[in-house]
Design an enzyme around this catalytic site. Structure first.
Site, PDB file in Angstrom:
ATOM      1  N   SER A  59      37.563  42.807  48.325  1.00 41.35           N
ATOM      2  CA  SER A  59      37.376  43.399  46.994  1.00 41.35           C
ATOM      3  C   SER A  59      35.943  43.419  46.482  1.00 41.35           C
ATOM      4  O   SER A  59      35.667  44.029  45.449  1.00 41.35           O
ATOM      5  CB  SER A  59      38.262  42.668  45.972  1.00 41.35           C
ATOM      6  N   LYS A  92      40.204  39.202  36.958  1.00 41.89           N
ATOM      7  CA  LYS A  92      38.787  39.489  37.207  1.00 41.89           C
ATOM      8  C   LYS A  92      38.068  39.950  35.943  1.00 41.89           C
ATOM      9  O   LYS A  92      36.905  39.600  35.720  1.00 41.89           O
ATOM     10  CB  LYS A  92      38.657  40.520  38.323  1.00 41.89           C
TER      11      LYS A  92
END
Length: 363
Positions: free
Chosen positions: A257, A302
């Protein structure tokens, strides 16, 4: 004993029993929470995250932070009390255990898979950044992994370059599966390869590999959930040769990611000026060799982690926008990106102060 006292005592004992049961009863869930966020333009553990040699680099400023998610280990067994607490907590997320560890995947298997994905994401980030800068990169198809106990074990090895299958040239990893599955299980397939050692020697000596081998492997039947087909037990990937050295120094991180943010950090260091104009930008997203940005897991964690560190803008994969927009931390602007070109365009607007037309999530 008075009836009221007896009732209160019984209720108290019942509550204690339920609490004890909640502590000891395991539930099939795992927990996700915000993890560390690291500036790809800065230092981590006492050394620069991005180290480039053999090419001129430029000073920059601001933040291009990659973000992470902490998860409970595959071996951890959450109890009912922890699950309830996680469901109620704003900064945590409780998900079914199989979501993070499908098919009974062990901690060791998960760690290995994450390490491989992280390594591949670094390679793709380098390729995507250099393509945007029109810097040529040589690429070829390789054996990425060999399944233990498969027909290919002992015949093909990780790092072998696949030149052709049954005499048909291989140009991208998907070609390998297409050519193998033209066979029926039990039939032979012929691989033309450059052995990994020969490829490594050729790269070191800056020459074209001269030694190839033809290796015949008898296919077997796939045993996964998909349609039955012929396989040999390998996965194909891509390897590259870069015209200068790009090292990404970041330990204890796994998964794919961070690809987008690594690519932007590399681009920033190889171009004059600052991509962010000194602004704190964070983000996430996988990236492929062509600069396409893909979705990731744990987007809500996140964004929370990024805002807690001071991020003002968050580069968000288009396919994650809907989930991220449901609970955006106050003060954080979610910027929708689908390619590295989208991200570069958004950063141009951010550093120029022209943010009215930014492609925002939820808009």
């Amino acid at each position: 004993m008075p009836r009221r006292t007896a009732t209160m005592l019984a209720s108290t004992l019942m509550l204690i029993a339920l609490l004890c049961a909640g502590v000891f009863i395991p539930v099939p869930y795992s927990e996700m929470s915000p993890g560390p966020t690291v500036n790809t333009l800065g230092d981590h553990g006492g050394e620069p995250v991005l180290q480039i040699s053999g090419r001129k680099t430029y000073a920059t400023s601001g933040h291009l932070n990659m973000t992470t998610v902490r998860v409970t280990s595959a071996d951890y067994r959450m109890n009912l009390v922890e699950a309830v607490y996680g469901w109620l907590a704003h900064d945590n997320k409780v998900v079914p255990h199989e979501t993070l560890y499908p098919d009974g995947k062990t901690e060791e298997q998960s760690t290995q898979e994450n390490a491989e994905e992280f390594s591949q994401s670094q390679e793709s980030a380098k390729v995507a950044a250099l393509k945007e800068l029109d810097v040529p990169v040589k690429s070829w198809v390789i054996v990425s992994t060999v399944v233990k106990g498969s027909p290919a074990e002992g015949k093909l090895h990780a790092g072998d370059v696949i030149k052709a299958v049954d005499g048909t040239a291989v140009k991208e990893p998907a070609d390998v599966a297409k050519l193998v599955t033209k066979h029926k299980p039990g039939q032979d397939v012929r691989f033309t390869i450059v052995p990994a050692k020969e490829q490594a020697a050729a790269e070191k000596e800056k020459r074209t590999p001269t030694r190839t081998q033809d290796i015949t492997i008898t296919t077997t039947t796939s045993d996964d959930a998909g349609e039955k087909r012929a396989i040999v037990g390998i996965s194909a990937g891509t390897d590259h040769t870069f015209p200068f050295t790009i090292d990404i120094k970041l330990a204890d991180v796994g998964g794919p990611s961070a690809g987008l943010m690594f690519a932007l950090g590399i681009y920033d260091k190889l171009t004059p000026g600052s991509l962010t104009g000194g602004t704190f930008v964070a983000g996430t997203g996988t990236i492929d060799d062509e600069g396409k940005v893909g979705p990731i897991g744990g987007i809500e964690m996140k964004t929370v982690g990024a805002r807690a560190k001071g991020a003002e803008y968050f580069l968000t994969p288009a396919d994650n926008c809907a989930a991220a927009a449901k609970d955006t931390p106050e003060g954080l602007t979610l910027v929708k990106v689908d390619t590295i070109q989208d991200a570069l365009g958004a950063l141009k607007d951010i550093r120029g102060g022209d943010t009215a037309d930014l492609p925002r999530c939820g808009r």
